[in-house]
Design an enzyme around this catalytic site. Structure first.
Site, PDB file in Angstrom:
ATOM      1  N   TRP A   1     -23.398  11.245 -22.070  1.00  0.00           N
ATOM      2  CA  TRP A   1     -23.429  10.692 -20.593  1.00  0.00           C
ATOM      3  C   TRP A   1     -24.183   9.634 -20.731  1.00  0.00           C
ATOM      4  CZ3 TRP A   1     -28.514   9.636 -20.168  1.00  0.00           C
ATOM      5  CH2 TRP A   1     -29.441  10.531 -20.645  1.00  0.00           C
ATOM      6  N   ASN A   2     -24.745   9.058 -21.810  1.00  0.00           N
ATOM      7  CA  ASN A   2     -25.846   7.768 -21.665  1.00  0.00           C
ATOM      8  C   ASN A   2     -25.007   6.491 -21.859  1.00  0.00           C
ATOM      9  OD1 ASN A   2     -25.010   8.334 -24.395  1.00  0.00           O
ATOM     10  ND2 ASN A   2     -27.195   8.017 -25.081  1.00  0.00           N
TER      11      ASN A   2
ATOM     12  N   LYS B   1     -12.982  14.672 -23.680  1.00  0.00           N
ATOM     13  CA  LYS B   1     -14.038  15.595 -22.633  1.00  0.00           C
ATOM     14  C   LYS B   1     -15.135  14.772 -22.570  1.00  0.00           C
ATOM     15  CE  LYS B   1     -17.294  18.459 -22.859  1.00  0.00           C
ATOM     16  NZ  LYS B   1     -17.967  17.816 -21.986  1.00  0.00           N
ATOM     17  N   PRO B   2     -15.306  14.264 -21.342  1.00  0.00           N
ATOM     18  CA  PRO B   2     -16.270  13.412 -21.048  1.00  0.00           C
ATOM     19  C   PRO B   2     -17.772  14.269 -20.751  1.00  0.00           C
ATOM     20  CG  PRO B   2     -15.074  13.178 -19.188  1.00  0.00           C
ATOM     21  CD  PRO B   2     -14.484  13.786 -20.310  1.00  0.00           C
ATOM     22  N   ALA B   3     -18.862  13.679 -20.628  1.00  0.00           N
ATOM     23  CA  ALA B   3     -20.043  14.818 -19.971  1.00  0.00           C
ATOM     24  C   ALA B   3     -19.850  14.990 -18.718  1.00  0.00           C
ATOM     25  CB  ALA B   3     -21.281  14.042 -20.275  1.00  0.00           C
TER      26      ALA B   3
ATOM     27  N   SER C   1     -26.081  15.471 -29.050  1.00  0.00           N
ATOM     28  CA  SER C   1     -27.335  16.100 -29.453  1.00  0.00           C
ATOM     29  C   SER C   1     -27.106  16.786 -30.800  1.00  0.00           C
ATOM     30  CB  SER C   1     -28.170  16.961 -28.527  1.00  0.00           C
ATOM     31  OG  SER C   1     -27.349  18.128 -28.458  1.00  0.00           O
TER      32      SER C   1
ATOM     33  N   GLU D   1     -21.731  11.771 -34.054  1.00  0.00           N
ATOM     34  CA  GLU D   1     -22.845  10.849 -33.952  1.00  0.00           C
ATOM     35  C   GLU D   1     -23.955  11.450 -33.224  1.00  0.00           C
ATOM     36  OE1 GLU D   1     -23.106   7.661 -35.180  1.00  0.00           O
ATOM     37  OE2 GLU D   1     -20.775   7.294 -35.517  1.00  0.00           O
TER      38      GLU D   1
ATOM     39  N   CYS E   1     -29.687   6.834 -28.531  1.00  0.00           N
ATOM     40  CA  CYS E   1     -29.668   7.474 -29.724  1.00  0.00           C
ATOM     41  C   CYS E   1     -30.494   6.373 -30.431  1.00  0.00           C
ATOM     42  CB  CYS E   1     -28.581   7.868 -30.338  1.00  0.00           C
ATOM     43  SG  CYS E   1     -26.980   6.552 -30.259  1.00  0.00           S
TER      44      CYS E   1
ATOM     45  N   GLU F   1     -37.099  13.290 -30.008  1.00  0.00           N
ATOM     46  CA  GLU F   1     -36.189  12.158 -29.187  1.00  0.00           C
ATOM     47  C   GLU F   1     -36.790  12.146 -28.049  1.00  0.00           C
ATOM     48  OE1 GLU F   1     -32.103  12.796 -29.323  1.00  0.00           O
ATOM     49  OE2 GLU F   1     -31.802  10.838 -29.699  1.00  0.00           O
TER      50      GLU F   1
HETATM   51  P1  NAD Z   1     -25.269  17.007 -25.543  1.00  0.00           P
HETATM   52  O1  NAD Z   1     -25.220  17.258 -26.929  1.00  0.00           O
HETATM   53  O2  NAD Z   1     -25.938  17.686 -24.548  1.00  0.00           O
HETATM   54  O3  NAD Z   1     -23.739  16.783 -24.728  1.00  0.00           O
HETATM   55  C1  NAD Z   1     -22.965  15.685 -25.385  1.00  0.00           C
HETATM   56  C2  NAD Z   1     -21.471  16.235 -25.047  1.00  0.00           C
HETATM   57  O4  NAD Z   1     -21.318  17.733 -25.584  1.00  0.00           O
HETATM   58  C3  NAD Z   1     -21.298  16.292 -23.385  1.00  0.00           C
HETATM   59  O5  NAD Z   1     -19.941  15.954 -23.173  1.00  0.00           O
HETATM   60  C4  NAD Z   1     -21.517  17.758 -23.224  1.00  0.00           C
HETATM   61  O6  NAD Z   1     -20.750  18.320 -22.172  1.00  0.00           O
HETATM   62  C5  NAD Z   1     -20.809  18.226 -24.525  1.00  0.00           C
HETATM   63  N1  NAD Z   1     -21.373  19.788 -25.046  1.00  0.00           N
HETATM   64  C6  NAD Z   1     -22.453  20.350 -24.808  1.00  0.00           C
HETATM   65  N2  NAD Z   1     -22.525  21.507 -25.082  1.00  0.00           N
HETATM   66  C7  NAD Z   1     -21.237  21.969 -25.773  1.00  0.00           C
HETATM   67  C8  NAD Z   1     -20.765  22.932 -26.551  1.00  0.00           C
HETATM   68  N3  NAD Z   1     -21.140  23.826 -26.730  1.00  0.00           N
HETATM   69  N4  NAD Z   1     -19.335  22.570 -27.070  1.00  0.00           N
HETATM   70  C9  NAD Z   1     -18.719  21.476 -26.663  1.00  0.00           C
HETATM   71  N5  NAD Z   1     -19.241  20.627 -26.038  1.00  0.00           N
HETATM   72  C10 NAD Z   1     -20.496  20.539 -25.559  1.00  0.00           C
HETATM   73  O7  NAD Z   1     -26.015  15.596 -25.592  1.00  0.00           O
HETATM   74  P2  NAD Z   1     -26.514  14.466 -24.160  1.00  0.00           P
HETATM   75  O8  NAD Z   1     -27.451  14.955 -23.545  1.00  0.00           O
HETATM   76  O9  NAD Z   1     -25.021  14.278 -23.477  1.00  0.00           O
HETATM   77  O10 NAD Z   1     -26.398  13.132 -25.002  1.00  0.00           O
HETATM   78  C11 NAD Z   1     -27.649  12.839 -25.532  1.00  0.00           C
HETATM   79  C12 NAD Z   1     -27.778  12.786 -26.992  1.00  0.00           C
HETATM   80  O11 NAD Z   1     -26.824  12.338 -27.686  1.00  0.00           O
HETATM   81  C13 NAD Z   1     -28.825  12.679 -27.707  1.00  0.00           C
HETATM   82  O12 NAD Z   1     -29.380  13.444 -28.698  1.00  0.00           O
HETATM   83  C14 NAD Z   1     -28.559  11.052 -28.273  1.00  0.00           C
HETATM   84  O13 NAD Z   1     -29.112  10.563 -29.260  1.00  0.00           O
HETATM   85  C15 NAD Z   1     -27.048  11.394 -28.839  1.00  0.00           C
HETATM   86  N6  NAD Z   1     -26.364  10.188 -28.685  1.00  0.00           N
HETATM   87  C16 NAD Z   1     -25.825   9.927 -30.208  1.00  0.00           C
HETATM   88  C17 NAD Z   1     -25.332   8.542 -30.368  1.00  0.00           C
HETATM   89  C18 NAD Z   1     -24.842   8.199 -31.572  1.00  0.00           C
HETATM   90  O14 NAD Z   1     -23.869   7.421 -31.716  1.00  0.00           O
HETATM   91  N7  NAD Z   1     -25.522   8.911 -32.541  1.00  0.00           N
HETATM   92  C19 NAD Z   1     -24.694   7.987 -29.252  1.00  0.00           C
HETATM   93  C20 NAD Z   1     -25.418   8.433 -28.041  1.00  0.00           C
HETATM   94  C21 NAD Z   1     -25.823   9.449 -27.704  1.00  0.00           C
END
Ligand code: NAD
Length: 490
Positions: A160-161, A184-186, A239, A260, A294, A391
């Site tokens: 989502w960020n 699949k977006p957040a 994450s 990522e 991130c 984090e």
């Molecule tokens: P998140 O892991 O909760 O969710 C990310 C995505 O995964 C969302 O679309 C969510 O709906 C989906 N998701 C969650 N559980 C799932 C499952 N069991 N199966 C399939 N999809 C699932 O992360 P967030 O809170 O949306 O984003 C923040 C995290 O993302 C932080 O840890 C940040 O560091 C990381 N991030 C990394 C990068 C990078 O390039 N390394 C860039 C941006 C964010």
């Protein structure tokens, strides 16, 4: 309250899933609510896809793959280039939409439109530069031909960020390589992806090449897609905990994966640093996206001779910030994504303070509506504090000090993560030593932001697998085939 301009924009955002070239309601008719984190108000309802919609999206991506993968690279490139132009034309809409659903100040959303759009331009240029090689084997008995091929249908999961940039960073290289995708977006920020998908359609996207499912049930909808043996690639940004689960799910199909994941970036300020530049860099590395990146600097590791001066200057800057709804003029700190994020920042600050850190400014939640946390500076953060290990994902700048280069390196590398590091020094040799010594996939040497569509973005250790952007980015969506033919003279 949304203004009439905002309401007009929100009404223009498609509210369905997008499958096989058609917007439609979720099969079970359910919807999910999208909230403005600055007001707590519901701003739109969109389709809440089920596993049946996921399966339909996979069918559409698989059906479109044979023809898209054979479409000339130049045509694929031109689709991306037209999409880039449309993103520029609709930049203000995209920026406002991101501010409404995610909360970042408008100026930052405009910056993301520029950054996110660049992936379309970069990969439109890369699409026509995919090359193999031809050579004689060492024995002289044959000719070796190496060719590149699109991996196949891909599943792309975004966080989502950065609602636009995380989508374009995956969709653009996939399409450039000749792959079809399910995206699949957040659930917290689906609107920007849907609006951008309509841009792709207006740019001439063939049916089934991009399919989008918005859902509140990420796990149950994703699992069967990942288990589908027609899927060839999973690309995830989010994450580390979720990335680890997805890697397990990807194992039976031996899927190509790009991960990522989370970060815990060190920001090292040496005693010889240009402090003006270090403070400017710190503001960007820490407070961009309200600390929800991130790449956000998580631990400020400052030489003890300049620690007090650095702390004084960053505190002064932080006290000049204006907190509020990102649509308002002059706002520099918007809301966090939700109340859970506020509670997490608050808990990390409380733990650090209990263990001896000093609050220089902030360290307070802000009364609702909206999910706000005051920009905060903590000094003398003690080893063992949770804030040094986890984090933060919020506007909290935590400072520890060090005595010499070896100690700085030891503290900086003392984490399971390895996404990015920042180093401020005027000593060129020291800067070069830090390139060798810091265990991160990226480094900002005297700069506070590293992201660029032309650069290979990605992490070491628990921060991930693979690279997005740069020359490397398209390679994540290509398979290699080696063919041997006999010596034509033999
Ligand atoms: P998140 O892991 O909760 O969710 C990310 C995505 O995964 C969302 O679309 C969510 O709906 C989906 N998701 C969650 N559980 C799932 C499952 N069991 N199966 C399939 N999809 C699932 O992360 P967030 O809170 O949306 O984003 C923040 C995290 O993302 C932080 O840890 C940040 O560091 C990381 N991030 C990394 C990068 C990078 O390039 N390394 C860039 C941006 C964010």
């Amino acid at each position: 309250m949304t203004t009439s301009d905002e309401a007009d924009l929100l009404a223009r955002v498609p509210d369905g899933v997008f499958i096989g070239g058609r917007w439609r309601a979720a099969e079970n008719g359910r919807t999910l609510q999208v909230t403005d984190p600055a007001t707590g108000e519901v701003i739109k309802e969109v389709a809440d896809a089920s596993a049946a919609d996921g399966a339909a999206a996979m069918d559409a991506a698989c059906a479109a793959f044979p023809s898209w993968s054979r479409t000339p690279a130049r045509e694929r490139a031109e689709l991306l280039r037209r999409a880039f132009d449309l993103v520029q034309e609709r930049a203000e809409d995209l920026a406002l939409l991101m501010t409404l659903e995610m909360g970042k100040p408008l100026a930052e959303s405009r910056g993301e439109v520029t950054y996110g759009g660049e992936f379309l331009r970069w990969f439109s240029e890369e699409a026509v530069r995919v090359q193999g090689r031809y050579g004689v084997n060492p024995e002289g008995s044959g000719r070796m031909i190496v060719t590149k091929h699109p991996v196949g249908p891909c599943y792309l999961i975004t966080p989502w960020n950065f609602p636009l940039a995380m989508a374009t960073r995956k969709i653009a290289p996939a399409l450039a390589a000749g792959c079809t995708v399910v995206v699949k977006p957040a659930a917290l920020t689906p609107l920007t992806t849907s609006f951008f998908t309509q841009i792709l359609v207006d740019a001439g996207l063939p049916d089934g090449v991009v399919n989008v499912i918005t859902t509140s049930e990420s796990g149950p909808v994703s699992e069967p897609i990942i288990a589908d043996r027609r899927l060839r690639k999973l690309s995830f940004t989010g994450s580390t905990a979720v990335g680890q689960q997805l890697l397990k799910q990807a194992a039976p199909g031996v899927l190509r994966t790009s991960m990522e994941l989370g970060g815990n970036a060190p920001f090292v300020v040496f005693e010889d640093a240009d402090l003006d530049k270090a403070v400017d860099g710190a503001m960007l590395a820490k407070f961009r996206n309200i600390g929800q990146a991130c790449t956000a600097a998580n631990r400020f590791i400052v030489h003890r001779d300049v620690a007090e001066e650095f702390t004084r200057r960053v505190t002064e800057r932080v006290q000049s910030f204006t907190t509020g709804r990102g649509t308002e003029d002059g706002v520099t700190i918007g809301p966090l994504i939700d109340d859970r994020a506020v509670d997490k920042a608050d808990a990390l600050v409380s733990d650090a303070v209990e263990r001896g850190a000093e609050v220089r400014t902030g360290a307070r939640t802000v009364d609702g509506p909206g999910s706000f946390y005051e920009a905060t500076v903590l000094s003398d953060v003690q080893p063992g504090s949770d804030i040094l290990r986890e984090e933060i994902f919020g506007p909290v700048l935590a400072i520890v000090s060090f005595a010499d280069e070896d100690e700085a390196v030891r503290i900086a590398n003392d984490t399971e993560f390895g996404l990015v590091s920042y180093v401020f020094t005027r000593d060129l040799a020291r800067g070069q030593r830090m390139i060798d010594r810091l265990e991160t996939g990226m480094m900002g040497l005297n700069v506070g932001v590293v992201s660029n569509a032309a650069a290979p973005f990605g992490g070491w250790k628990l921060s991930g697998i693979g690279r997005e952007g740069g020359f490397e980015g398209i390679g994540e969506y290509l398979e290699t085939k080696y063919t041997l033919t006999p010596d034509p003279f033999g």
